[in-house]
Design a protein around this motif. Structure first.
Motif, short mmCIF file in Angstrom:
data_model
loop_
_atom_site.label_atom_id
_atom_site.label_comp_id
_atom_site.label_asym_id
_atom_site.label_seq_id
_atom_site.Cartn_x
_atom_site.Cartn_y
_atom_site.Cartn_z
N ALA A 135 64.88 114.63 59.12
CA ALA A 135 65.92 113.65 58.77
C ALA A 135 65.37 112.24 59.00
CB ALA A 135 67.17 113.88 59.60
N THR A 136 65.53 111.38 58.00
CA THR A 136 65.07 110.01 58.13
C THR A 136 66.22 109.03 58.36
OG1 THR A 136 65.06 109.72 55.73
CG2 THR A 136 62.99 110.42 56.75
N GLU A 137 67.41 109.39 57.91
CA GLU A 137 68.58 108.55 58.17
C GLU A 137 69.87 109.27 57.78
OE1 GLU A 137 69.61 105.16 55.55
OE2 GLU A 137 67.91 105.80 54.32
N LYS A 138 70.94 108.89 58.45
CA LYS A 138 72.27 109.33 58.05
C LYS A 138 72.76 108.35 56.99
CE LYS A 138 76.80 110.59 59.88
NZ LYS A 138 77.64 110.70 61.10
N ARG A 139 73.18 108.88 55.86
CA ARG A 139 73.63 108.05 54.75
C ARG A 139 75.15 108.04 54.69
NH1 ARG A 139 72.81 110.23 50.05
NH2 ARG A 139 72.78 108.27 48.94
N GLU A 140 75.74 106.88 54.87
CA GLU A 140 77.19 106.69 54.75
C GLU A 140 77.44 106.07 53.38
OE1 GLU A 140 79.36 107.55 57.12
OE2 GLU A 140 78.07 107.73 58.90
N PHE A 141 78.33 106.68 52.58
CA PHE A 141 78.61 106.17 51.25
C PHE A 141 80.01 106.60 50.85
CE2 PHE A 141 76.60 110.25 50.96
CZ PHE A 141 77.20 110.91 49.92
N GLU A 142 80.40 106.26 49.63
CA GLU A 142 81.71 106.65 49.11
C GLU A 142 81.56 107.37 47.78
OE1 GLU A 142 84.36 103.32 48.80
OE2 GLU A 142 84.37 102.99 50.97
#
Length: 158
Positions: A135-142
């Protein structure tokens, strides 16, 4: 039950669309709200998606049951993006995701790809980690105004 991994056939498109929706509906609520699951489902419009993606160069690897019907699949784009990894809820926890990820890695290596990457749900993340993705990042989106998240993950192919 015995399973085999095989390439996609055009006749699989409807079954994959149904499998994907069944997986999201049944497994999605384990980590996401009802509103998030519905938004996620809205991004999977039907069988034409698979035909279009294969027409644009994607490879789909199918885990098939004894009747040769798809029970899980992975969709790999030509640039190394693993865009889908879904198991039908009746066939989860049988090692199919790991087998499909291994197949995608072998395919990538054979085709000169040096990196695979994905956006994994909370539910799929453990399978990707077992397959060597980081995992390189947690992605927050809509999606259509509904907040949701997933994990950017990658794997180096050697």
């Amino acid at each position: 039950m015995a399973y085999t991994i095989r390439p996609y056939q055009d006749s699989d498109a409807e079954a994959l669309a149904d499998l994907c929706r069944a997986a999201i509906r049944a497994i999605g609520p384990g980590a996401y709200s009802e509103e998030q699951v519905e938004a996620w489902l809205a991004r999977h419009p039907g069988a034409h998606l698979y035909r279009e993606r294969v027409g644009n160069g994607a490879s789909i690897f199918i885990a098939a049951g004894e009747d040769d019907q798809p029970v899980a699949y992975a969709l790999l784009e030509p640039d190394g993006h693993l865009d889908h990894l879904y198991n039908h809820p009746d066939h989860s926890r049988k090692g199919l995701a790991l087998n499909l990820l291994a197949t995608a890695s072998l395919y990538a290596k054979h085709h000169g790809m040096t990196r695979l990457y994905t956006e994994a749900s909370d539910l799929a993340r453990p399978s990707f980690e077992q397959a060597g993705y980081v995992a390189t990042e947690k992605r927050e989106f809509e999606i259509d105004g509904v907040p949701i998240h997933n994990w950017a993950m990658e794997k180096t192919i050697t």
